[in-house]
Design a protein around this motif. Structure first.
Motif, PDB file in Angstrom:
ATOM      1  N   VAL A 138      29.858  46.694 171.165  1.00  0.00           N
ATOM      2  CA  VAL A 138      29.092  47.787 170.578  1.00  0.00           C
ATOM      3  C   VAL A 138      27.637  47.717 171.036  1.00  0.00           C
ATOM      4  N   VAL A 139      27.064  46.501 171.001  1.00  0.00           N
ATOM      5  CA  VAL A 139      25.666  46.310 171.420  1.00  0.00           C
ATOM      6  C   VAL A 139      25.476  46.737 172.872  1.00  0.00           C
ATOM      7  N   ASN A 140      26.422  46.321 173.737  1.00  0.00           N
ATOM      8  CA  ASN A 140      26.314  46.675 175.160  1.00  0.00           C
ATOM      9  C   ASN A 140      26.395  48.184 175.365  1.00  0.00           C
ATOM     10  N   ARG A 141      27.259  48.849 174.597  1.00  0.00           N
ATOM     11  CA  ARG A 141      27.406  50.294 174.756  1.00  0.00           C
ATOM     12  C   ARG A 141      26.145  51.020 174.292  1.00  0.00           C
ATOM     13  N   ILE A 142      25.586  50.566 173.160  1.00  0.00           N
ATOM     14  CA  ILE A 142      24.344  51.173 172.651  1.00  0.00           C
ATOM     15  C   ILE A 142      23.219  50.981 173.662  1.00  0.00           C
ATOM     16  N   ASN A 143      23.124  49.755 174.190  1.00  0.00           N
ATOM     17  CA  ASN A 143      22.065  49.471 175.167  1.00  0.00           C
ATOM     18  C   ASN A 143      22.230  50.316 176.430  1.00  0.00           C
ATOM     19  N   GLY A 144      23.478  50.486 176.870  1.00  0.00           N
ATOM     20  CA  GLY A 144      23.748  51.290 178.063  1.00  0.00           C
ATOM     21  C   GLY A 144      23.341  52.742 177.865  1.00  0.00           C
ATOM     22  N   MET A 145      23.682  53.299 176.697  1.00  0.00           N
ATOM     23  CA  MET A 145      23.319  54.695 176.414  1.00  0.00           C
ATOM     24  C   MET A 145      21.809  54.844 176.244  1.00  0.00           C
ATOM     25  N   ALA A 163      19.475  53.028 177.703  1.00  0.00           N
ATOM     26  CA  ALA A 163      18.895  52.971 179.051  1.00  0.00           C
ATOM     27  C   ALA A 163      19.093  54.307 179.783  1.00  0.00           C
ATOM     28  N   ASN A 164      20.251  54.914 179.573  1.00  0.00           N
ATOM     29  CA  ASN A 164      20.541  56.200 180.215  1.00  0.00           C
ATOM     30  C   ASN A 164      19.565  57.286 179.736  1.00  0.00           C
ATOM     31  N   PHE A 165      19.314  57.320 178.425  1.00  0.00           N
ATOM     32  CA  PHE A 165      18.373  58.311 177.889  1.00  0.00           C
ATOM     33  C   PHE A 165      16.938  58.026 178.342  1.00  0.00           C
ATOM     34  N   MET A 166      16.586  56.724 178.424  1.00  0.00           N
ATOM     35  CA  MET A 166      15.231  56.365 178.881  1.00  0.00           C
ATOM     36  C   MET A 166      15.023  56.785 180.336  1.00  0.00           C
ATOM     37  N   ALA A 216      15.202  57.227 172.486  1.00  0.00           N
ATOM     38  CA  ALA A 216      16.432  56.952 173.248  1.00  0.00           C
ATOM     39  C   ALA A 216      17.423  56.166 172.409  1.00  0.00           C
ATOM     40  N   LYS A 217      16.923  55.174 171.644  1.00  0.00           N
ATOM     41  CA  LYS A 217      17.800  54.364 170.788  1.00  0.00           C
ATOM     42  C   LYS A 217      18.422  55.235 169.693  1.00  0.00           C
ATOM     43  N   ALA A 218      17.603  56.100 169.082  1.00  0.00           N
ATOM     44  CA  ALA A 218      18.107  56.992 168.021  1.00  0.00           C
ATOM     45  C   ALA A 218      19.184  57.929 168.562  1.00  0.00           C
ATOM     46  N   MET A 219      18.956  58.451 169.773  1.00  0.00           N
ATOM     47  CA  MET A 219      19.951  59.351 170.372  1.00  0.00           C
ATOM     48  C   MET A 219      21.230  58.607 170.728  1.00  0.00           C
ATOM     49  N   ALA A 220      21.091  57.351 171.122  1.00  0.00           N
ATOM     50  CA  ALA A 220      22.279  56.542 171.439  1.00  0.00           C
ATOM     51  C   ALA A 220      23.142  56.349 170.194  1.00  0.00           C
ATOM     52  N   TYR A 221      22.484  56.044 169.049  1.00  0.00           N
ATOM     53  CA  TYR A 221      23.227  55.880 167.796  1.00  0.00           C
ATOM     54  C   TYR A 221      23.874  57.219 167.370  1.00  0.00           C
TER      55      TYR A 221
END
Length: 527
Positions: A449-456, A458-461, A470-475
């Motif tokens: 889960v952590v890796n997927r959140i971090n990946g998303m 990074a994608n938004f950033m 970016a973190k809020a949008m990932a969640y």
């Protein structure tokens, strides 16, 4: 009393009457679904909320279901030809008024009036077609009528989508006008009225019965249409209307069984074939309208298809049903028992539903995946509709045919309303249940889960968002993914349970109909 045979038509006259009746049935049924895809445009144009615009559908359905049980009596009172022509005129004029409506309440009122005219078209069309053919051709007559009933709900969405996309929403009503004018002229010229009985004087008319019937079915239709949106019995209006519907039904049955000139002749239900056919019509409506409702909902809601794309998906299945209708009509005329054909149709509907359960996914289920599954549904619907309708009316004569057609028509309509209401409620609750089951898996201590959140994140950033946004949008995206997965699981549940319902009905169909066949279900009655 005039016998059935005296209304039989031949040659070109029968062809004209049949085409007129089919177009009228199609007009009515297409209009139940054609507005669905135009609701957003109407809402914007009228400045209405989504809840308010829903009344465009609800008002039409309430008008429909109130008038259907009374059609036989109204035909007798005013003459079938006059009543049928008046219904077409009411439907056509109200279509014009719907297209010209400038306020929300106007549109809802005109849709209710359109529903009153339209309900009569459906049942009276069936009676006219049935009585225009000799008993040995009754299977073929029901096959022809079935084309309109089965294909109509499928034609509505693609036709409505095309008109809305290329013109504007009032034209979904205006297209009824030329057909309505032609149908009125042909009806007045060619349709004949049976003289079953004397007309009732104003003092003999069952006004109390009419009132109780309107309260009963109108309240019930409202509860079914609006229940899920208004949180069912937690809403005082839903509770009050459900109570009034039950009480009105009780007093309506008492009134009709004791009054000398009832508005609805309940005693015709003493006919065993009609009783079985009425129950099966309810199940058919449940499956027909429920499955027509669920697939566009899935393709548009989760796959992001347009209304036109979703509507076109259903066209091959409708054409399959159209192809099957005359074949099944001929099978009935050769004496193949209705219970075997209905059982086969129910089994094919189970196959279709189980197929749907297996193929849908949250990502992408292409149109190719649906093709053969919907072809199976098309064959199954053909096998269900004609044998059920033929069985229900097979041993009725004269005036009873209209009364029987009214019962089967009303139960098919109510079956559809129950189907859509129950499926909507079931899906809402199952989606919440599946979501609750899935949320615990989103453990922030889980490395995946952590890796997927971090990946998303990074994608938004990389697209220019700051780290916090970016973190809020990932969640948010992760939450959306869970909801989508829960929705797909609820769709799977609907397909599975719908299929099992039809599978469980098969033994009962074979048992009940086999008993009824001992009497008069051969020769003319078989058709």
């Amino acid at each position: 009393m005039l016998q059935q045979e005296s209304l039989i038509e031949y040659g070109s006259r029968r062809v004209i009457i049949t085409i007129t009746a089919i177009f009228c049935a199609l007009l009515e049924i297409v209009d139940t679904t054609i507005v669905n895809v135009a609701l957003n445009d109407m809402r914007g144009n009228m400045g209405a909320t989504m809840s308010e615009i829903g009344w465009v559908i609800t008002a039409y359905a309430i008008g429909n279901v109130i008038i259907v049980p009374m059609t036989s009596w109204l035909s007798q009172q005013f003459g079938r030809r006059n009543y049928f022509a008046a219904s077409i005129i009411i439907f056509t004029v109200s279509s014009f008024l719907c297209g010209n409506a400038t306020a929300m309440w106007e549109l809802v009122l005109f849709r209710f009036i359109q529903g009153l005219g339209g309900g009569a078209l459906l049942v009276t069309s069936q009676t006219i077609i049935t009585e225009s053919y000799p008993p040995e051709k009754r299977g073929t007559a029901q096959a022809i009528y079935g084309l309109g009933v089965i294909i109509g709900p499928t034609l509505g969405p693609p036709l409505g989508g095309f008109i809305t996309d290329n013109y504007s929403w009032p034209y979904i009503f205006y297209i009824n006008i030329p057909i309505g004018v032609i149908a009125t002229l042909l009806t007045l010229q060619f349709v004949r009225s049976p003289k079953y009985a004397e007309k009732k004087s104003i003092n003999e008319i069952d006004f109390l019965g009419i009132g109780l019937l309107a309260v009963c079915v109108g309240s019930l239709q409202y509860v079914l249409e609006r229940g899920q949106e208004d949180d069912w019995f937690n809403d005082p209006a839903i509770t009050a209307l459900a109570t009034s519907s039950v009480l009105a039904l009780f007093f309506f049955i008492w009134r009709e069984l004791t009054y000398k000139n009832p508005i609805v002749e309940l005693r015709v239900l003493k006919n065993g074939n009609l009783r079985v056919g009425t129950i099966l019509s309810f199940i058919l409506g449940f499956g027909l309208y429920g499955s027509t409702f669920i697939i566009p909902l899935y393709t548009q809601g989760l796959l992001g298809w347009t209304a036109t794309q979703s509507g076109m998906l259903m066209v091959p299945a409708a054409l399959t049903t159209a192809f099957m209708m005359p074949i099944i009509g001929k099978m009935l005329e050769k004496g193949i028992p209705q219970q075997y054909l209905v059982a086969a149709g129910m089994f094919l509907f189970f196959v279709y539903s189980f197929w749907g359960y297996k193929i849908i996914t949250p990502a992408d289920t292409g149109s190719d995946s649906f093709f053969w599954m919907l072809i199976v549904r098309g064959v199954g619907m053909g096998l269900l509709f004609i044998p059920i309708t033929t069985l229900a009316l097979s041993s009725l004569k004269g005036q009873q045919i209209g009364q029987g057609a009214a019962f089967t028509g009303m139960m098919r309509q109510l079956g559809g309303s129950f189907g859509v209401a129950l499926i909507t409620t079931f899906m809402t609750r199952r989606t919440q249940m599946h979501r609750n089951d899935l949320v615990p898996y989103l453990d922030t201590n889980n490395p995946d889960v952590v890796n997927r959140i971090n990946g998303m994140t990074a994608n938004f950033m990389s697209k220019g968002y700051d780290p916090k946004a970016a973190k809020a949008m990932a969640y948010q995206l992760m939450d959306f993914s869970v909801t989508k997965q829960a929705s797909v699981q609820s769709y799977m549940d609907v397909f599975l349970y719908l299929g099992l319902m039809f599978l469980l009905c098969i033994p009962f169909v074979l048992m009940v109909k086999a008993k009824k066949q001992q009497g008069k279900l051969d020769a003319s009655a078989m058709h």
